[in-house]
Design a protein around this motif. Structure first.
Motif, mmCIF file in Angstrom:
data_model
loop_
_atom_site.group_PDB
_atom_site.id
_atom_site.type_symbol
_atom_site.label_atom_id
_atom_site.label_comp_id
_atom_site.label_asym_id
_atom_site.label_seq_id
_atom_site.Cartn_x
_atom_site.Cartn_y
_atom_site.Cartn_z
ATOM 1 N N THR A 177 40.246 39.894 42.700
ATOM 2 C CA THR A 177 41.362 39.193 42.052
ATOM 3 C C THR A 177 40.917 37.837 41.521
ATOM 4 O O THR A 177 41.249 37.455 40.394
ATOM 5 N N GLN A 178 40.122 37.117 42.331
ATOM 6 C CA GLN A 178 39.633 35.809 41.898
ATOM 7 C C GLN A 178 38.683 35.947 40.722
ATOM 8 O O GLN A 178 38.703 35.125 39.788
ATOM 9 N N MET A 179 37.857 36.994 40.740
ATOM 10 C CA MET A 179 36.948 37.236 39.614
ATOM 11 C C MET A 179 37.724 37.500 38.325
ATOM 12 O O MET A 179 37.336 37.034 37.248
ATOM 13 N N GLN A 180 38.829 38.235 38.437
ATOM 14 C CA GLN A 180 39.647 38.505 37.261
ATOM 15 C C GLN A 180 40.265 37.226 36.720
ATOM 16 O O GLN A 180 40.298 37.005 35.504
ATOM 17 N N VAL A 181 40.741 36.383 37.637
ATOM 18 C CA VAL A 181 41.328 35.091 37.218
ATOM 19 C C VAL A 181 40.268 34.227 36.547
ATOM 20 O O VAL A 181 40.501 33.639 35.479
ATOM 21 N N ASP A 182 39.068 34.164 37.177
ATOM 22 C CA ASP A 182 37.978 33.364 36.610
ATOM 23 C C ASP A 182 37.560 33.904 35.247
ATOM 24 O O ASP A 182 37.271 33.131 34.318
ATOM 25 N N PHE A 183 37.516 35.244 35.133
ATOM 26 C CA PHE A 183 37.117 35.857 33.868
ATOM 27 C C PHE A 183 38.080 35.478 32.751
ATOM 28 O O PHE A 183 37.665 35.081 31.658
ATOM 29 N N LEU A 184 39.375 35.592 33.015
ATOM 30 C CA LEU A 184 40.373 35.256 32.002
ATOM 31 C C LEU A 184 40.311 33.775 31.641
ATOM 32 O O LEU A 184 40.408 33.406 30.465
ATOM 33 N N ARG A 185 40.164 32.922 32.653
ATOM 34 C CA ARG A 185 40.107 31.487 32.389
ATOM 35 C C ARG A 185 38.872 31.132 31.571
ATOM 36 O O ARG A 185 38.952 30.390 30.575
ATOM 37 N N ASN A 186 37.707 31.662 31.982
ATOM 38 C CA ASN A 186 36.472 31.352 31.264
ATOM 39 C C ASN A 186 36.446 31.965 29.870
ATOM 40 O O ASN A 186 35.971 31.341 28.916
ATOM 41 N N ALA A 187 36.964 33.209 29.754
ATOM 42 C CA ALA A 187 37.007 33.851 28.445
ATOM 43 C C ALA A 187 37.893 33.073 27.490
ATOM 44 O O ALA A 187 37.550 32.870 26.315
#
Length: 403
Positions: A177-187
């Motif tokens: 879940t945290q990876m998904q949040v980080d991915f969206l934020r960084n993307a």
């Protein structure tokens, strides 16, 4: 004399009937009472034997059901612990021992021997006092990265009660879940940067800057550069999505030295800008069998990484060899190197070290090594890196010969 013998026989029958009735009362397996056909207690013995046979079947069925239930509980991915009203652990499945990082005794013992996490202890104490079930997420005391979804259930049966602790390690779920949040934020951040630049320079040109030929050319070059950056980012994101879909690709036989030389040609401009020396040490006859697109992405990203993070006048050495059931591909550079702090994170999506962000302003999406790592893993391979700050890095990919 006959009466004494008859009384003695009757007493023996009565004693056996009493034992059978006692077993029935205790709900334990009872042995049949055998009497003569003309015995005075024949009818009573038959009734008791019928009851005993029925109860024995129920006991056998209950035992089989309990064994099946235990098998199911022991194979569950969750930890289960049963505590009686005396605060003693009377059952715990192997998963509970793994979650608590302890070997739980099969003998009845206080639950405080196994459970040392303060929050979990507090939950159990509250259930004992309030007779109300509770649920919460707990961070394990033995490992700060372990998150446990814990439910403490109050269960009453007749005049007694039990407390059941159900624990599930959700660390992987939390991390994903945290990876998904980080991915969206960084993307979002990486997409916003080139879009903002393109929009800003385009507006400036429309406001009148286009009338100056030099400014027009400069701004158009910047817009073109940012467009390429945006396209590269989108292509990288699409590549990752294709990897996750586990798409089936056709394998081809490729002569690796020639393949690498072609990739070096596509990056020749950047190589000349940094005045890099390239050594392609792969044997001319060395061939590999794998999907062309996957091989291209792996080779291209590793070479691009070695070019971008190298020093001017540096060196890149590329090699490949076969060993056992695997073949190996390595790219060595003499660049800025990677700190020990960053080594554990370089394969994360969008992760770029502070060195690349702040000091050298190295361009890129931050997805290159992540793409390589995910591609290699999808092919049942492994990628490793050895690096020293100020000396350089060596990336080595190991892949099975048949893909």
């Amino acid at each position: 004399m006959f009466i004494l013998i008859q009384n003695h026989q009757d007493n023996r029958v009565i004693y056996r009937l009493h034992g059978a009735v006692k077993s029935l009362n205790l709900k334990t397996s009872a042995q049949p009472v055998l009497v003569k056909p003309d015995d005075n207690y024949k009818d009573l013995a038959d009734e008791i034997n019928e009851l005993a046979a029925s109860q024995n079947k129920q006991i056998q069925y209950s035992s089989m059901a309990n064994n099946e239930l235990l098998k199911i509980i022991n194979t569950l991915p969750v930890g289960v612990m049963v505590i009686n009203q005396n605060s003693d652990v009377i059952f715990a499945n192997p998963q509970m021992g793994d979650i608590l990082d302890r070997k739980i005794s099969r003998e009845a013992h206080p639950y405080t021997i196994d459970i040392v996490n303060y929050k979990m202890l507090t939950m159990i104490d509250n259930v004992f006092n309030s007779h109300q079930s509770v649920r919460s997420e707990i961070t394990a005391a033995t490992d700060g990265t372990k998150t446990i979804d814990t439910q403490v259930v109050y269960s009453r049966i007749n005049s007694s009660f039990h407390v059941i602790v159900i624990a599930y390690d959700i660390s992987d779920v939390i991390n994903i879940t945290q990876m998904q949040v980080d991915f969206l934020r960084n993307a979002s951040h990486e997409l916003k940067t080139p879009v903002t630049a393109i929009s800003g320079f385009a507006k400036t040109l429309l406001d009148g800057a286009k009338d100056d030929p030099e400014v027009l050319t400069e701004f158009l070059e910047i817009i073109n550069q940012q467009s390429d950056q945006l396209t590269s980012l989108i292509n990288d994101i699409l590549t990752i999505s294709h990897i996750q879909k586990d798409e089936i690709q056709t394998s081809d036989s490729v002569r690796l030295k020639d393949f690498v030389d072609q990739e070096l040609m596509t990056q020749s401009t950047q190589i000349k800008q940094h005045n890099l020396e390239i050594q392609n040490l792969i044997d001319e006859t060395f061939e590999v069998t794998m999907a062309f697109d996957s091989l291209q992405r792996i080779v291209r990203n590793l070479i691009s990484n070695a070019v971008k993070y190298n020093r001017d006048g540096g060196q890149i050495i590329i090699n490949a060899y076969s060993q056992g059931n695997f073949w190996y591909f390595s790219v060595k550079d003499t660049g800025i190197g990677i700190s020990q702090r960053d080594l554990s994170r370089i394969f994360e999506r969008f992760y770029r070290s502070d060195e690349s962000r702040n000091k050298q302003q190295i361009p890129g999406t931050g997805l290159g090594l992540s793409i390589v790592n995910e591609l290699v893993e999808s092919l049942s391979g492994k990628i490793t890196v050895k690096s020293q700050r100020g000396v350089g890095s060596t990336f080595t990919v190991r892949l099975p010969k048949e893909n």
